[in-house]
Motif scaffolding. Structure first.
Motif, PDB file in Angstrom:
ATOM      1  N   SER A  57      11.901  99.484  76.117  1.00 41.70           N
ATOM      2  CA  SER A  57      12.836  98.391  75.851  1.00 41.70           C
ATOM      3  C   SER A  57      12.131  97.171  75.266  1.00 41.70           C
ATOM      4  CB  SER A  57      13.583  98.004  77.123  1.00 41.70           C
ATOM      5  OG  SER A  57      12.677  97.574  78.120  1.00 41.70           O
ATOM      6  N   ASP A  58      10.859  96.985  75.576  1.00 41.91           N
ATOM      7  CA  ASP A  58      10.120  95.831  75.057  1.00 41.91           C
ATOM      8  C   ASP A  58       9.972  95.870  73.537  1.00 41.91           C
ATOM      9  OD1 ASP A  58       9.846  94.961  77.653  1.00 41.91           O
ATOM     10  OD2 ASP A  58       7.750  95.561  77.845  1.00 41.91           O
ATOM     11  N   ILE A 120      17.683 104.710  65.683  1.00 43.44           N
ATOM     12  CA  ILE A 120      17.848 105.901  66.511  1.00 43.44           C
ATOM     13  C   ILE A 120      19.298 106.032  66.990  1.00 43.44           C
ATOM     14  CG2 ILE A 120      17.039 107.054  68.613  1.00 43.44           C
ATOM     15  CD1 ILE A 120      14.856 106.695  66.422  1.00 43.44           C
ATOM     16  N   ASN A 121      19.826 107.221  66.927  1.00 40.25           N
ATOM     17  CA  ASN A 121      21.176 107.479  67.429  1.00 40.25           C
ATOM     18  C   ASN A 121      21.188 107.377  68.953  1.00 40.25           C
ATOM     19  OD1 ASN A 121      22.886 108.577  65.052  1.00 40.25           O
ATOM     20  ND2 ASN A 121      20.928 109.644  64.840  1.00 40.25           N
ATOM     21  N   SER A 122      22.149 106.635  69.499  1.00 34.98           N
ATOM     22  CA  SER A 122      22.263 106.510  70.957  1.00 34.98           C
ATOM     23  C   SER A 122      22.414 107.862  71.632  1.00 34.98           C
ATOM     24  CB  SER A 122      23.476 105.652  71.338  1.00 34.98           C
ATOM     25  OG  SER A 122      23.255 104.298  71.085  1.00 34.98           O
ATOM     26  N   VAL A 123      23.174 108.743  71.020  1.00 32.47           N
ATOM     27  CA  VAL A 123      23.462 110.043  71.628  1.00 32.47           C
ATOM     28  C   VAL A 123      22.218 110.931  71.723  1.00 32.47           C
ATOM     29  CG1 VAL A 123      24.164 111.272  69.536  1.00 32.47           C
ATOM     30  CG2 VAL A 123      25.244 111.817  71.704  1.00 32.47           C
ATOM     31  N   SER A 124      21.183 110.602  70.964  1.00 31.30           N
ATOM     32  CA  SER A 124      19.962 111.403  70.992  1.00 31.30           C
ATOM     33  C   SER A 124      18.959 110.935  72.046  1.00 31.30           C
ATOM     34  CB  SER A 124      19.297 111.421  69.616  1.00 31.30           C
ATOM     35  OG  SER A 124      18.781 110.153  69.289  1.00 31.30           O
ATOM     36  N   ILE A 125      19.273 109.831  72.723  1.00 31.09           N
ATOM     37  CA  ILE A 125      18.370 109.280  73.731  1.00 31.09           C
ATOM     38  C   ILE A 125      19.124 109.008  75.031  1.00 31.09           C
ATOM     39  CG2 ILE A 125      16.612 108.322  72.194  1.00 31.09           C
ATOM     40  CD1 ILE A 125      18.094 105.636  72.272  1.00 31.09           C
ATOM     41  N   LYS A 126      18.364 108.891  76.101  1.00 28.09           N
ATOM     42  CA  LYS A 126      18.886 108.502  77.423  1.00 28.09           C
ATOM     43  C   LYS A 126      18.057 107.339  77.923  1.00 28.09           C
ATOM     44  CE  LYS A 126      21.759 111.938  78.600  1.00 28.09           C
ATOM     45  NZ  LYS A 126      23.136 111.765  78.853  1.00 28.09           N
ATOM     46  N   PHE A 127      18.724 106.318  78.452  1.00 30.03           N
ATOM     47  CA  PHE A 127      18.048 105.149  78.954  1.00 30.03           C
ATOM     48  C   PHE A 127      17.762 105.293  80.450  1.00 30.03           C
ATOM     49  CE2 PHE A 127      18.356 100.837  80.866  1.00 30.03           C
ATOM     50  CZ  PHE A 127      17.230 100.277  80.276  1.00 30.03           C
ATOM     51  N   GLU A 128      16.545 104.939  80.843  1.00 28.19           N
ATOM     52  CA  GLU A 128      16.176 104.914  82.257  1.00 28.19           C
ATOM     53  C   GLU A 128      15.755 103.501  82.598  1.00 28.19           C
ATOM     54  OE1 GLU A 128      12.434 106.605  84.501  1.00 28.19           O
ATOM     55  OE2 GLU A 128      13.884 108.223  84.119  1.00 28.19           O
ATOM     56  N   LYS A 129      16.561 102.840  83.395  1.00 29.73           N
ATOM     57  CA  LYS A 129      16.334 101.447  83.787  1.00 29.73           C
ATOM     58  C   LYS A 129      15.112 101.328  84.682  1.00 29.73           C
ATOM     59  CE  LYS A 129      18.920  97.539  85.604  1.00 29.73           C
ATOM     60  NZ  LYS A 129      20.229  97.103  86.080  1.00 29.73           N
ATOM     61  N   LYS A 130      14.314 100.255  84.470  1.00 34.54           N
ATOM     62  CA  LYS A 130      13.151  99.985  85.332  1.00 34.54           C
ATOM     63  C   LYS A 130      13.578  99.178  86.517  1.00 34.54           C
ATOM     64  CE  LYS A 130       9.251 100.288  82.217  1.00 34.54           C
ATOM     65  NZ  LYS A 130       8.154  99.617  81.577  1.00 34.54           N
TER      66      LYS A 130
END
Length: 130
Positions: A57-58, A120-130
């Motif tokens: 995210s940085d 980057i397409n959102s659907v191609s990634i998954k976000f993991e919150k810190k």
């Protein structure tokens, strides 16, 4: 070369229809519609197909293009960049090295320190919150 080898039928079983279209058929989601284009929480972005950590995210910034944009990958050895001449233009495609999934494209109009914009397409990634 990809580390994860699956048949297209196997990919269809583990990916949503939209994920399959983008990650396996090199599709593109519509701008400003993806889950992460306007997400600025702290964390990491992983490949939606295999879970490989690709972006932090940085390094995310608002490029105004409607897709999540990053000025660098977490580790260049985790992605593949290759020429894409589709649609009558030259772009650089970005793929997950671990599974070969299409993520998006990289352009040279990003901010410093790299001058790059990984779009980057959102659907191609998954976000993991810190």
């Amino acid at each position: 070369m990809s580390n994860i080898i699956k048949t297209e039928e196997e990919w269809k079983k583990v990916l949503s229809k939209e994920q399959y279209h983008v990650l396996r058929e090199k599709g593109t989601e519509k701008p400003f519609t993806g889950e992460y284009w306007n997400n600025f929480e702290k964390g990491v972005y992983k490949c939606a197909a295999c879970g490989e950590v690709l972006f932090e995210s940085d390094t995310k910034f608002d490029a105004g293009c409607g897709w999540p944009s990053f000025y660098k990958a977490i580790d260049k050895s985790k992605i593949i960049e290759r020429d894409d001449f589709s649609y009558g233009m030259h772009r650089i495609e970005v793929l997950c090295k671990n599974c070969g999934g299409h993520l998006g494209h990289v352009f040279d109009d990003g901010p410093q320190p790299t001058g790059l914009r990984y779009c980057i397409n959102s659907v191609s990634i998954k976000f993991e919150k810190k």
